[in-house]
Design an enzyme around this catalytic site. Structure first.
Site, PDB file in Angstrom:
ATOM      1  N   SER B 199      47.737  13.517   8.416  1.00 47.46           N
ATOM      2  CA  SER B 199      48.932  12.932   8.254  1.00 47.46           C
ATOM      3  C   SER B 199      49.219  11.573   9.196  1.00 47.46           C
ATOM      4  CB  SER B 199      50.334  13.888   8.642  1.00 47.46           C
ATOM      5  OG  SER B 199      50.260  14.333   9.917  1.00 47.46           O
ATOM      6  N   HIS B 213      53.974   5.871   5.307  1.00 44.10           N
ATOM      7  CA  HIS B 213      53.531   7.322   5.511  1.00 44.10           C
ATOM      8  C   HIS B 213      52.879   7.943   4.611  1.00 44.10           C
ATOM      9  CE1 HIS B 213      54.892  11.713   4.858  1.00 44.10           C
ATOM     10  NE2 HIS B 213      54.451  11.775   5.922  1.00 44.10           N
ATOM     11  N   ASN B 215      50.524  12.098   3.996  1.00 41.73           N
ATOM     12  CA  ASN B 215      50.073  13.197   4.467  1.00 41.73           C
ATOM     13  C   ASN B 215      49.288  13.798   3.164  1.00 41.73           C
ATOM     14  OD1 ASN B 215      51.359  16.291   3.974  1.00 41.73           O
ATOM     15  ND2 ASN B 215      50.068  15.984   5.908  1.00 41.73           N
ATOM     16  N   TYR B 216      48.193  14.467   3.501  1.00 37.68           N
ATOM     17  CA  TYR B 216      47.166  15.089   2.248  1.00 37.68           C
ATOM     18  C   TYR B 216      46.858  16.394   2.984  1.00 37.68           C
ATOM     19  CZ  TYR B 216      48.228  11.332  -0.720  1.00 37.68           C
ATOM     20  OH  TYR B 216      48.903  10.126  -1.246  1.00 37.68           O
ATOM     21  N   ARG B 217      47.299  17.446   2.277  1.00 37.24           N
ATOM     22  CA  ARG B 217      47.149  18.762   3.105  1.00 37.24           C
ATOM     23  C   ARG B 217      46.433  19.966   2.188  1.00 37.24           C
ATOM     24  NH1 ARG B 217      52.406  17.729   2.224  1.00 37.24           N
ATOM     25  NH2 ARG B 217      53.669  19.293   1.175  1.00 37.24           N
ATOM     26  N   ARG B 368      52.922  21.854  18.882  1.00 37.09           N
ATOM     27  CA  ARG B 368      52.536  20.607  19.782  1.00 37.09           C
ATOM     28  C   ARG B 368      53.443  19.449  19.323  1.00 37.09           C
ATOM     29  NH1 ARG B 368      48.454  15.910  20.156  1.00 37.09           N
ATOM     30  NH2 ARG B 368      48.423  15.945  22.533  1.00 37.09           N
ATOM     31  N   GLU B 370      54.116  16.563  20.489  1.00 39.88           N
ATOM     32  CA  GLU B 370      53.862  15.187  20.590  1.00 39.88           C
ATOM     33  C   GLU B 370      53.231  14.779  19.021  1.00 39.88           C
ATOM     34  OE1 GLU B 370      54.355  12.691  22.729  1.00 39.88           O
ATOM     35  OE2 GLU B 370      55.818  14.087  23.636  1.00 39.88           O
TER      36      GLU B 370
END
Lengths: 408, 408
Positions: B199, B213, B215-217, B368, B370
């Site tokens: 991402s 932006h 994202n690939y999941r 996480r 951050e």
């Protein structure tokens, strides 16, 4: 004598915080000579009328409303009336005459308008070059509000003091939410409600002046058969960028005195509630050094609870203004301002992710978003993996946010 | 020939966006000479180890994980291996050997690491004075990730490209959420899962360069009896501050070509899904000019879906980089930068209030943070009642955000 002690407003408060003088500040303002704030008209920002939405109502701080008719402020009252409030109250000037004999909702509305006016007057004294913008708006389903916002001042980067007074029908999901909090409300019915409150967030320019937030509100629900449930909620909390223990102690002790005037068991209980409520869970830290927070308050009786809320609301000026006077001219570096912006990022995180009032407001179709998000700072910053040096002033603040203290 | 057409990278893409050349960019990077990014160690930011949390897992973009062991990047592979990725893959260099014969999760992990590496390489070319910080972290419950973040560059104010590869047990609430989306999963059981993705959010300095932006999941759940459910999700979307219709068309047409290479019915469907998903409900506007968005994709078969996802992921560079080169040196005013900050405020609103991945990440104990909040801009701004002048460039952008267009 400390710097704090030399502050004029602080001295007035210390002569007996919540002394007659401090408690009457909003009332004294009625007789004060008032410089009327600049009222920018709707031409400037293109306020819009929207009368189509049907599912709007109010819940918690800050107050949102929809189907707004933005109107300029014009007077139906006497010159003295006009000087007493930031704009005409939603219930009108005349509703406040002979106020002691009026229903609680009008007495509470007058308290909110008084608090708004006296606080705006005090803040305005610190701003020779910026004026409060006053927006009086009406809500087609019932009620309206007066929003006062000042931006880019010499002392305050952004500050808003809003009063909302709304009524209508409470939709079933809201009834369900209240039932889950223990309210004895009939299920699956739209219930008539009346809600009003004053809410405020002030983000100062100088990183050594804390941000303050407060909200005091009153709620009535008609449960049928001539019965009405009512309760108060609210609180005040302080968000410093650099920890000054004297400031935190002063803020808390002023609130404690206000609470103690009703019942000495209240401050410890509401101080803890505040620490628990303003918790940024994903960071494992509080938003600030706390204050007081309470909700669903209806005992020992309506009159005594109102006197308690009045004491808290009138403690705002003596609890906060001394900190502004004390710190506003302190020299600061770009590093201090950067830390302030980073902490304001955390403020945004709390308000958008956790704050019940904001979340509910945003999920309400056609809510008055600008009133709800007035609480956000002018500027906020996020840096990947930012972490202050051990034992730096920034680190000392973080430690207190992770482990809240007893200040008094 | 338009300015856009004169762009080197764009030309490469236009020679057949998703041509062999464009599609192989990440693979070509294997043989490129790579200047290794600066790797700051945990000393700098006080990374912490937390091995106590038990209820952590991953869901959607961006990827959060908990119980982190932050480790510096050191190599077990050959020099060529080290030059091929931003850090050692979570499954190790050796897992990628003979990759065509490996399980889908390893093939997808390699794709994610390739995309991260090739994009970071391309972005780094534009930043002579700032380097990607590379954090490789491990998760005690299984898996880990590689986060690459660059801040305060000449071209990019803040940009992050993260890969996460995590596995463990899916808790019952997550199973419930998946069942509500139609997944045929057993109820009230913890199910073994495997999730990974790449991402990225890039916030440029120049207000005429859009934010991107993507994202690939890939997700696998072991439902028992030797059966595994698996699916892909993701998308790419563009958030301009000033509307350049050529830019929007270029971005969309590159994505459309990628989609069409699998199935011409996909782009229109996923374009609409994107417009619907990135909707800031309380503002009545989209976050940007969209792109594509999809989830739960498992047909026509795993191999073909992977090829589709690969085409989309490899379209990132040719879809976005030309817009950076074209616009990055355009002169701009403080007013343009102010508008950019205000729009970044809306970006924060979407990410904190609506984005499923962010919301779920923040509600996951010890996630996480951050990595999750890497997506927030360096600086965002909120002004009370800000509204651009009618027919100004700012107003023209707002109109498109309120009424999405078909770009091709």
């Amino acid at each position: 004598m400390s710097t704090l002690m030399s502050c004029r407003v602080f001295l007035a408060a210390k002569r007996g915080a919540l002394s007659q003088q401090a408690r009457c500040l909003p009332l004294l303002a009625h007789n004060a000579t008032i410089t009327r704030p600049c009222i920018k008209q709707r031409k400037e920002q293109g306020h819009k009328q929207d009368g189509n939405s049907t599912h709007n109502w109010w819940w918690g701080p800050p107050l949102g409303a929809s189907s707004l008719l933005m109107i300029s402020w014009f007077s139906f009252g006497s010159s003295k009336d006009k000087d007493s409030y930031m704009a005409e109250p939603i219930s009108g000037y005349r509703a406040f005459k002979d106020i002691e004999n009026k229903p609680m909702r009008l007495r509470m509305e007058k308290l909110c308008m008084d608090v708004q006016h006296s606080l705006c007057q005090e803040l305005q004294k610190l701003e020779p070059n910026a004026k409060f913008r006053v927006d009086r708006w009406e809500r087609s389903q019932g009620g309206g509000g007066v929003s006062c916002v000042l931006q880019r001042g010499d002392t305050f980067e952004k500050g808003g003091v809003n009063v909302s007074v709304v009524h209508g029908k409470l939709p079933p999901p809201a009834v369900k939410q209240m039932r889950s909090r223990g309210k004895d409300l009939p299920q699956d019915k739209e219930l008539p409600f009346y809600a009003l409150g004053v809410s405020c967030v002030i983000h100062p320019v100088n990183p050594f002046v804390p941000t303050v937030h407060f909200n005091y509100r009153y709620f009535e629900v008609d449960v049928g058969n001539g019965e009405t449930l009512s309760w108060f909620g609210g609180g005040s909390d302080l968000t410093p960028y650099y920890l000054d223990e004297d400031d935190a102690r002063h803020f808390h002790s002023t609130l404690k005195t206000a609470c103690d005037s009703s019942d000495p068991t209240l401050y410890p209980k509401f101080k803890k509630w505040c620490d628990d409520y303003f918790y940024v869970d994903h960071r494992g830290e509080r938003r600030g050094v706390g204050g007081i927070f309470f909700d669903d308050l209806d005992s020992p009786d309506k009159e005594k609870t109102f006197q308690f809320v009045r004491a808290c609301a009138e403690a705002v000026i003596p609890s906060y203004l001394p900190l502004v006077y004390k710190n506003k001219d302190k020299p600061y570096t770009e590093e201090n301002a950067r830390w302030q912006r980073l902490r304001r990022g955390r403020y945004v995180e709390f308000n958008l992710v956790y704050d019940r009032g904001t979340k509910f407001g945003l999920s309400t179709p056609s809510a008055r978003i600008e009133s709800i998000l007035m609480s956000l700072p002018l500027v906020a910053q996020w840096e990947y993996m930012h972490s202050p040096q051990a034992n730096s002033p920034e680190d000392l603040l973080l430690r207190v946010l992770k482990e809240p203290k007893e200040w008094i």
